[in-house]
Design an enzyme around this catalytic site. Structure first.
Site, PDB file in Angstrom:
ATOM      1  N   ASN A 138       5.430   2.193  14.375  1.00  0.00           N
ATOM      2  CA  ASN A 138       5.630   1.222  13.297  1.00  0.00           C
ATOM      3  C   ASN A 138       7.058   1.378  12.793  1.00  0.00           C
ATOM      4  O   ASN A 138       7.343   2.249  11.981  1.00  0.00           O
ATOM      5  CB  ASN A 138       4.589   1.488  12.194  1.00  0.00           C
ATOM      6  CG  ASN A 138       4.770   0.584  10.991  1.00  0.00           C
ATOM      7  OD1 ASN A 138       5.686  -0.233  10.951  1.00  0.00           O
ATOM      8  ND2 ASN A 138       3.908   0.737   9.997  1.00  0.00           N
ATOM      9  N   CYS A 178       7.563  -0.898   8.519  1.00  0.00           N
ATOM     10  CA  CYS A 178       6.744  -0.980   7.313  1.00  0.00           C
ATOM     11  C   CYS A 178       7.586  -1.433   6.123  1.00  0.00           C
ATOM     12  O   CYS A 178       8.579  -0.800   5.771  1.00  0.00           O
ATOM     13  CB  CYS A 178       6.084   0.341   6.973  1.00  0.00           C
ATOM     14  SG  CYS A 178       5.053   0.154   5.516  1.00  0.00           S
ATOM     15  N   LYS A 198       6.274  -1.701  17.164  1.00  0.00           N
ATOM     16  CA  LYS A 198       5.968  -2.777  16.206  1.00  0.00           C
ATOM     17  C   LYS A 198       7.203  -3.076  15.381  1.00  0.00           C
ATOM     18  O   LYS A 198       7.687  -2.231  14.629  1.00  0.00           O
ATOM     19  CB  LYS A 198       4.799  -2.373  15.305  1.00  0.00           C
ATOM     20  CG  LYS A 198       4.344  -3.520  14.413  1.00  0.00           C
ATOM     21  CD  LYS A 198       2.992  -3.244  13.807  1.00  0.00           C
ATOM     22  CE  LYS A 198       2.485  -4.405  12.986  1.00  0.00           C
ATOM     23  NZ  LYS A 198       1.187  -4.131  12.366  1.00  0.00           N
ATOM     24  N   GLY A 227      -0.839 -14.204  11.431  1.00  0.00           N
ATOM     25  CA  GLY A 227      -1.330 -15.551  11.180  1.00  0.00           C
ATOM     26  C   GLY A 227      -2.491 -15.996  12.041  1.00  0.00           C
ATOM     27  O   GLY A 227      -3.008 -17.097  11.843  1.00  0.00           O
ATOM     28  N   ILE A 284       0.843  -1.204   0.000  1.00  0.00           N
ATOM     29  CA  ILE A 284       0.000   0.000   0.000  1.00  0.00           C
ATOM     30  C   ILE A 284       0.878   1.254   0.000  1.00  0.00           C
ATOM     31  O   ILE A 284       0.529   2.251  -0.609  1.00  0.00           O
ATOM     32  CB  ILE A 284      -0.935   0.021   1.246  1.00  0.00           C
ATOM     33  CG1 ILE A 284      -1.668  -1.331   1.415  1.00  0.00           C
ATOM     34  CG2 ILE A 284      -1.922   1.188   1.189  1.00  0.00           C
ATOM     35  CD1 ILE A 284      -2.625  -1.707   0.332  1.00  0.00           C
TER      36      ILE A 284
HETATM   37  C1  FMN Z   1      -3.453  -4.357   3.482  1.00  0.00           C
HETATM   38  C2  FMN Z   1      -2.540  -4.302   4.666  1.00  0.00           C
HETATM   39  C3  FMN Z   1      -2.140  -3.058   5.165  1.00  0.00           C
HETATM   40  C4  FMN Z   1      -1.308  -2.969   6.274  1.00  0.00           C
HETATM   41  N1  FMN Z   1      -0.953  -1.745   6.736  1.00  0.00           N
HETATM   42  C5  FMN Z   1      -0.197  -1.634   7.869  1.00  0.00           C
HETATM   43  C6  FMN Z   1       0.102  -0.355   8.427  1.00  0.00           C
HETATM   44  O1  FMN Z   1      -0.284   0.697   7.926  1.00  0.00           O
HETATM   45  N2  FMN Z   1       0.831  -0.334   9.561  1.00  0.00           N
HETATM   46  C7  FMN Z   1       1.285  -1.457  10.202  1.00  0.00           C
HETATM   47  O2  FMN Z   1       1.926  -1.368  11.251  1.00  0.00           O
HETATM   48  N3  FMN Z   1       1.002  -2.682   9.698  1.00  0.00           N
HETATM   49  C8  FMN Z   1       0.279  -2.802   8.547  1.00  0.00           C
HETATM   50  N4  FMN Z   1      -0.034  -4.054   8.048  1.00  0.00           N
HETATM   51  C9  FMN Z   1       0.424  -5.266   8.776  1.00  0.00           C
HETATM   52  C10 FMN Z   1      -0.653  -5.767   9.735  1.00  0.00           C
HETATM   53  O3  FMN Z   1      -0.937  -4.821  10.747  1.00  0.00           O
HETATM   54  C11 FMN Z   1      -0.218  -7.070  10.406  1.00  0.00           C
HETATM   55  O4  FMN Z   1       0.947  -6.825  11.154  1.00  0.00           O
HETATM   56  C12 FMN Z   1       0.055  -8.181   9.399  1.00  0.00           C
HETATM   57  O5  FMN Z   1      -0.934  -8.187   8.394  1.00  0.00           O
HETATM   58  C13 FMN Z   1       0.093  -9.565  10.079  1.00  0.00           C
HETATM   59  O6  FMN Z   1      -1.129  -9.893  10.699  1.00  0.00           O
HETATM   60  P1  FMN Z   1      -2.226 -10.895  10.050  1.00  0.00           P
HETATM   61  O7  FMN Z   1      -1.537 -12.175   9.774  1.00  0.00           O
HETATM   62  O8  FMN Z   1      -3.287 -11.011  11.090  1.00  0.00           O
HETATM   63  O9  FMN Z   1      -2.702 -10.231   8.790  1.00  0.00           O
HETATM   64  C14 FMN Z   1      -0.843  -4.166   6.909  1.00  0.00           C
HETATM   65  C15 FMN Z   1      -1.237  -5.408   6.413  1.00  0.00           C
HETATM   66  C16 FMN Z   1      -2.062  -5.498   5.296  1.00  0.00           C
HETATM   67  C17 FMN Z   1      -2.476  -6.854   4.780  1.00  0.00           C
END
Ligand code: FMN
Ligand code: FAD
Ligand code: FES
Lengths: 228, 310
Positions: B127, B130, B166, B245, B71
Site C-alpha cells: 500500500n 494510504c 497499490k 467505484g 481510519i
Molecule cells: C473504511 C475504509 C478503509 C480502507 N482501508 C484501506 C487500507 O487499510 N488499505 C488500503 O490499501 N486501502 C484501504 N481503503 C481503500 C479501499 O481498499 C479501496 O481502494 C477504495 O475504497 C476504493 O474502492 P471502492 O470504490 O470499491 O470502495 C479503505 C477504504 C475504506 C472506505
C-alpha cells in the site's frame, strides 16, 4: 414498511417495519432506503412487538436519509440489518435520561424493564408532545437542558442515558456513586466492527468500536477528551 | 453455470471478485455472513510494522453518493497480525492478499522478511497510497523513484510469492509510477486506492473529520477509474486489480473491458456483505444472458469485436 405516525410538522416519525429480530433495548439496526444515500445509517430500536412481528424506529428528520424516512408510505421497502450492538443491562430502578432521538432506546428499555424516573429533553415543544408517552415523564425543551433538569432534582439509582455526546459526558462526570451507562453516538458505515470507523477510547487506553463493543458503555470508562 | 475462473499472477482465482483492503477489516466478521469461498480473493486490512491506534474520531463523514473515511491504519502491527490474525484468515478458503504499508525502507524490509517465512497467503500488496496517515519519512505517492525503491527493497526480501503495488489515483504521472514499479520488479498493480476528499460543517466552519481529509469512496467515481485503468493498460501488461467505484456484476465486465485482470470491491463489502457474496452469481447470470459459457470467452469475443469495430 408497515406503518408511519408523524408529528404535527413531520419533524419526527415512528416508522414500523414488518420484522422482529429479538432485539434487546439499546440495540440498533443499519437501515437503507433505496439507492441514495449509498451508505446505511444506524437507528436504535424504539419498540419491538414480538407477537405482532413488528419493529418500530423513531426518526428525527434532519438530513439526507432521515428526511426520506419520515416521508415513507406503508408498502415502501427498507433494507435493514440487525439487531446489532450490545444492549443496556437490565437494572432495578434505573434512572433514564434521554435527549431528542435518544428517547428511542430508552422508551424500549422503559417498556421492557421499567424505571424509577425518566427525564427527556427535546429541541422543540412539538417533539416533546409527540414523545410524551409516559405520565410521569420529567420533561424540558428548547434552551433548557435535560442535564440541568436532572441536576435540579437528582435521583439516586443507576443511570442510563442516550443523547448528544456533550450530554452523556456531563452525566458521566457528575459526582454520583451509582453506575452510569451511556449509548454513544457515532458515524457508522458497516455497523458490525469491520471498517474501524466508529472508535471510542476507554480511559485505560483501549480502543473499542461503538457498533460492535457498544453502543452501550459505562460512561465512567470512556475517555471523553479523545471522543469529543 | 458460466465458468468464472481467472488465471493471473500465476494463480487461479475462482472468479475476478477481490475484496479490497480495509473496508471489511481482517475478514472474520465478514466471514460470519459471507461464504468466503465464493469470493475470488480477500485482501486483509493494511498492516504496519508497529501497532497503530489510528486517528481520533470522527473517522467517517457521509457524502450521500459515498463516504469519506479517515481510519489512519489502525492495526495490531505485523507480528501480532502474523501470530493471531493470519492463521484464521487462512481458513477462509479463498485466495488471500496481505497488505503492508511502511514509513521507511527499513519497515518494508523487515515486514517483507518476516512474511517471506510465513505460509497461508498468496500475494503481497504494497500500500504505497494510504491517504490517512501523518506524513512519514517517505512519500511514495508523490515520488515515483521512491515507490520504485520500496518495490526493489521488498523484492530483495520477499521472492516466494507475487507482489502487487497499490497506487493512489493521484500519483501522477501515472505511467511514470507504473514503469518505475514495474522495472523494480512489481508483479502486478492494484489500481487504485481512494481519492482524497473533505467536508466542512457549515454551522461551525470546522471540517467534519478530525484530520480534515480522508479517503473518498463512491460508485460515482467508476467512470474516472475506468478511464485511468484504460490508460494503465496501455503502459503495463502485468495483472491489474482494478479498484474504485465498482458495485455490480456488470461493473466487473466493464472494468475487465477497460483492462482489468481482477476487480476490487471496497465499499460494497462494508455496507452490504450479502450483495458482495452474490456478485459471482450475478456475473454468471450476466454472461449466460449474453450466451457465453465462460468469462474468458466473453472477454476474448468482446475484445475481438472492439478491435474490428475500430
Ligand atoms: C473504511 C475504509 C478503509 C480502507 N482501508 C484501506 C487500507 O487499510 N488499505 C488500503 O490499501 N486501502 C484501504 N481503503 C481503500 C479501499 O481498499 C479501496 O481502494 C477504495 O475504497 C476504493 O474502492 P471502492 O470504490 O470499491 O470502495 C479503505 C477504504 C475504506 C472506505
Ligand atoms: C447507535 C445509534 C443509534 C441511533 N438511533 C437513532 C434513532 O433512533 N433515530 C434517529 O433519528 N437517529 C438515530 N441515530 C442517528 C442517525 O443514524 C443519524 O442521525 C443519521 O445518520 C442521519 O442521517 P441523515 O442521512 O438524515 O443525515 P445526513 O445527511 O447524513 O447528515 C447528518 C447531519 O449532518 C448535518 N449536515 C449535513 N451536511 C452538513 C454540512 N455541510 N454542514 C453542517 N451540517 C451538515 C445534517 O443536517 C444532519 O444533522 C443513531 C445513531 C447511532 C450511532
Ligand atoms: S461502523 Fe464499521 S466498525 Fe463500527
Amino acid at each position: 414498511m408497515e406503518s408511519v405516525t408523524r408529528s404535527e410538522s413531520k419533524s419526527m416519525a415512528l416508522v414500523s417495519v414488518g420484522h422482529s429480530g429479538k432485539a434487546a433495548p439499546g440495540q440498533f439496526y443499519m437501515i437503507k432506503c433505496g439507492d441514495f444515500p449509498v451508505v446505511p445509517r444506524p437507528y436504535s430500536v424504539f419498540y419491538e412487538d414480538l407477537a405482532g412481528g413488528t419493529t418500530t424506529f423513531l426518526i428525527k428528520a434532519r438530513g439526507l436519509q432521515t428526511s426520506q424516512l419520515v416521508e415513507m408510505k406503508p408498502g415502501d421497502v427498507l433494507k435493514i440489518r440487525g439487531p446489532l450492538g450490545s444492549p443496556f443491562p437490565s437494572l432495578v430502578n434505573a434512572v433514564l435520561v434521554a435527549g431528542g432521538c435518544g428517547f428511542a432506546p430508552l422508551h424500549f428499555y422503559a417498556r421492557q424493564y421499567g424505571y424509577s424516573s425518566f427525564f427527556l429533553g427535546t429541541e422543540t415543544y412539538e417533539e416533546l408532545a409527540f414523545l410524551c408517552l409516559f405520565d410521569d415523564l420529567k420533561e424540558t425543551h428548547g434552551d433548557n437542558m435535560v442535564t440541568d433538569l436532572f441536576m435540579e432534582s437528582p435521583v439516586d439509582g443507576p443511570l442510563i442515558a442516550c443523547g448528544p455526546s456533550r450530554m452523556l459526558r456531563t452525566l458521566s462526570e457528575t459526582d454520583r456513586k451509582d453506575p452510569v451507562y451511556v449509548s454513544l453516538e457515532s458515524r457508522m458505515a458497516c455497523g458490525t466492527g469491520m471498517c474501524l470507523g466508529c472508535p471510542a477510547k476507554m480511559k485505560d487506553g483501549t480502543i473499542l468500536l461503538v457498533c460492535k463493543d457498544g453502543p452501550v458503555f459505562s460512561g465512567r470508562d470512556v475517555d471523553w477528551e479523545w471522543l469529543t | 453455470m458460466a465458468d468464472l475462473r481467472v488465471r493471473e499472477f500465476g494463480l487461479e482465482f475462482a472468479n475476478p471478485v477481490v475484496v479490497s483492503s480495509g473496508p471489511t477489516g481482517f475478514g472474520p466478521i465478514l466471514a460470519e455472513t459471507v461464504d468466503m469461498r465464493r469470493i475470488g480473493a480477500f485482501t486483509c486490512k493494511t498492516v504496519t510494522r508497529k501497532k497503530r491506534e489510528g486517528n481520533p474520531p470522527p473517522r467517517l463523514v457521509d457524502c450521500g453518493y459515498g463516504i469519506i473515511a479517515s481510519i489512519g491504519l489502525q492495526n495490531p502491527g505485523i507480528e501480532e497480525f502474523v501470530r493471531e490474525t493470519l492463521p484464521s484468515a487462512d481458513a477462509f478458503g479463498t485466495r488471500l492478499i496481505v497488505s503492508i504499508a511502511g514509513f521507511c525502507l527499513e519497515d518494508f524490509a523487515q515486514m517483507a522478511s518476516l512474511l517471506e517465512t510465513v505460509h497461508g497467503f498468496d500475494i503481497l500488496e504494497l500500500n504505497l497510497s494510504c491517504p490517512n496517515v501523518e506524513s512519514g519519512l517517505m512519500n511514495p505517492s508523490e515520488d515515483p523513484r521512491c515507490a520504485g525503491s520500496i518495490v526493489a527493497e521488498v523484492k530483495k526480501h520477499f521472492a516466494s510469492r507475487p507482489v502487487t503495488v497499490k497506487l493512489s489515483p493521484e500519483s501522477l504521472p501515472q505511467d511514470t509510477f507504473i514503469r518505475s514499479c514495474e522495472s523494480s520488479g512489481a508483479d502486478g498493480f492494484t489500481l487504485f486506492n481512494a481519492y482524497h476528499g473533505a467536508r466542512f460543517d457549515i454551522n461551525t466552519g470546522r471540517p467534519f473529520l478530525r484530520r480534515t481529509e480522508g479517503a473518498y469512496s463512491s460508485p460515482a467515481l467508476k467512470p474516472i477509474v475506468l478511464k485511468k485503468i484504460r490508460d494503465a493498460r496501455h503502459v503495463t501488461d502485468r495483472p491489474i486489480i482494478a479498484t474504485g467505484g465498482a458495485s455490480t456484476a456488470e461493473d466487473i465486465l466493464e472494468f475487465i473491458l477497460a483492462g482489468a485482470s481482477l476487480v476490487g470491491f471496497g465499499l460494497v463489502g462494508m455496507i452490504d456483505p450479502e450483495a458482495l457474496e452474490e456478485l459471482p452469481l450475478h456475473l454468471e447470470r450476466c454472461l449466460e444472458a449474453r450466451g457465453f459459457v465462460s468469462l474468458d470467452e466473453y472477454c476474448r469475443y468482446l475484445r475481438r469485436t472492439a478491435e474490428h469495430g475500430r
